[in-house]
Design an enzyme around this catalytic site. Structure first.
Site, short mmCIF file in Angstrom:
data_model
loop_
_atom_site.label_atom_id
_atom_site.label_comp_id
_atom_site.label_asym_id
_atom_site.label_seq_id
_atom_site.Cartn_x
_atom_site.Cartn_y
_atom_site.Cartn_z
N VAL A 82 -6.33 -0.71 5.13
CA VAL A 82 -6.59 -2.06 5.63
C VAL A 82 -6.40 -3.06 4.49
O VAL A 82 -6.90 -2.86 3.38
CB VAL A 82 -8.02 -2.16 6.21
CG1 VAL A 82 -8.32 -3.60 6.61
CG2 VAL A 82 -8.18 -1.22 7.39
N LYS A 83 -5.69 -4.12 4.78
CA LYS A 83 -5.37 -5.12 3.76
C LYS A 83 -6.13 -6.41 4.04
O LYS A 83 -6.10 -6.92 5.17
CB LYS A 83 -3.86 -5.36 3.76
CG LYS A 83 -3.27 -6.03 2.54
CD LYS A 83 -1.75 -6.03 2.68
CE LYS A 83 -1.07 -6.68 1.50
NZ LYS A 83 0.40 -6.76 1.71
#
Length: 220
Positions: A82-83
Site C-alpha cells: 500500500v502506497k
C-alpha cells in the site's frame, strides 16, 4: 539493487517481464489514470504479470480513509504494497497499517527528515524522488545517500526505493549511494541496454563468423 518498473502499462510490464530482471512495480494515481482502468482492476492485472512487490497508492487524503482503502488494496494480492503520501495523515495511516502487518510504501519523500518519519512509522519502503528534487536545484542522489546512512545508523528496516530516476546515470548513482531499489520508467531501463561499442562488437563478431562459414558452406 532491485529493479522495479514505474508503470501501469501492461504491455510495458510484459516486455519487462520477458527480460527476467524485474523485481516489482510501482504505480501512482497518474499512471493508473493514463491506462483508463479502475485502480483495483489494474492492480490485479499487474499482479498477474509481475511476481514481486506491487505498490498501489491510495486515492484518499485523510488518515481514516487511507487506512480503510489501504486495507482493501492489500486484499487484492499478497504482493500488494500500500502506497501513501508523506503527509501527516499519510504517516498516521502508515503507522496504523504497519501495525496491522500491511506493508506500506511512503511516497513523495524530499528530505532526510521526512524519511526518518517514515521509518519511525514502520514503512516497508520510503520513496525519495531524486529527479524532482534535482529539478528545483536540490541534490536527489545526495538525499538517497543521506537516508541510507541514517537508516544504517539506527538499524531501521525500511528499504530505500529510489524514485524519479530519469536516465542511466541516475540509476548508477542511486546504486552507488546504496539504494535498495530503483524504480524506473520503461524507457529508462530499456535504455540501459544500449552502448555503441556493444552494437559495433556484435556486428563485427557476426561478420567475422559469416566470412569463414559462409565460404566453407559454399565450397561444399
Amino acid at each position: 539493487m532491485k529493479f522495479f518498473l514505474d508503470t501501469a502499462n501492461l504491455e510495458e510490464l510484459k516486455a519487462g517481464a520477458r527480460w527476467g530482471i524485474i523485481d516489482g512495480v510501482t504505480t501512482n494515481p497518474s499512471l493508473i489514470a493514463k491506462e483508463g482502468v479502475p485502480l483495483e482492476d489494474q492492480i490485479r492485472r499487474i499482479c498477474d504479470i509481475i511476481d514481486g512487490d506491487v505498490s498501489a497508492e491510495v486515492i484518499a487524503t485523510e488518515a481514516d480513509e487511507m487506512v480503510a482503502q489501504g486495507r482493501e488494496l492489500a486484499k487484492i494480492h499478497k504482493n500488494v504494497v500500500v502506497k501513501v503520501p508523506l503527509t501527516r495523515d499519510g504517516i498516521t495511516a502508515c503507522s496504523r497499517l504497519s501495525r496491522d502487518g500491511i506493508r506500506v510504501n511512503v511516497t513523495l519523500c524530499f528530505s532526510a527528515g521526512q524519511a526518518l518519519l517514515a521509518a519511525k512509522a514502520g514503512a516497508y519502503f520510503v520513496s525519495p524522488f531524486a529527479g524532482r528534487l534535482d529539478d528545483i536545484g536540490g541534490d536527489g542522489i545526495g538525499l538517497i545517500r543521506d537516508i541510507v546512512q541514517i537508516y544504517k545508523n539506527y538499524g531501521f528496516n525500511t528499504q530505500v526505493l529510489a524514485a524519479s530516476l530519469r536516465h542511466t546515470a541516475h540509476v548508477i548513482e542511486a546504486a552507488k549511494a546504496g539504494a535498495h531499489i530503483g524504480t524506473l520508467p520503461y524507457k529508462v531501463i530499456d535504455g540501459m541496454f544500449n552502448h555503441p561499442l556493444t552494437d559495433k562488437g556484435l556486428d563485427q563478431f557476426m561478420k567475422d563468423y559469416a566470412k569463414v562459414f559462409e565460404v566453407s558452406s559454399a565450397a561444399r
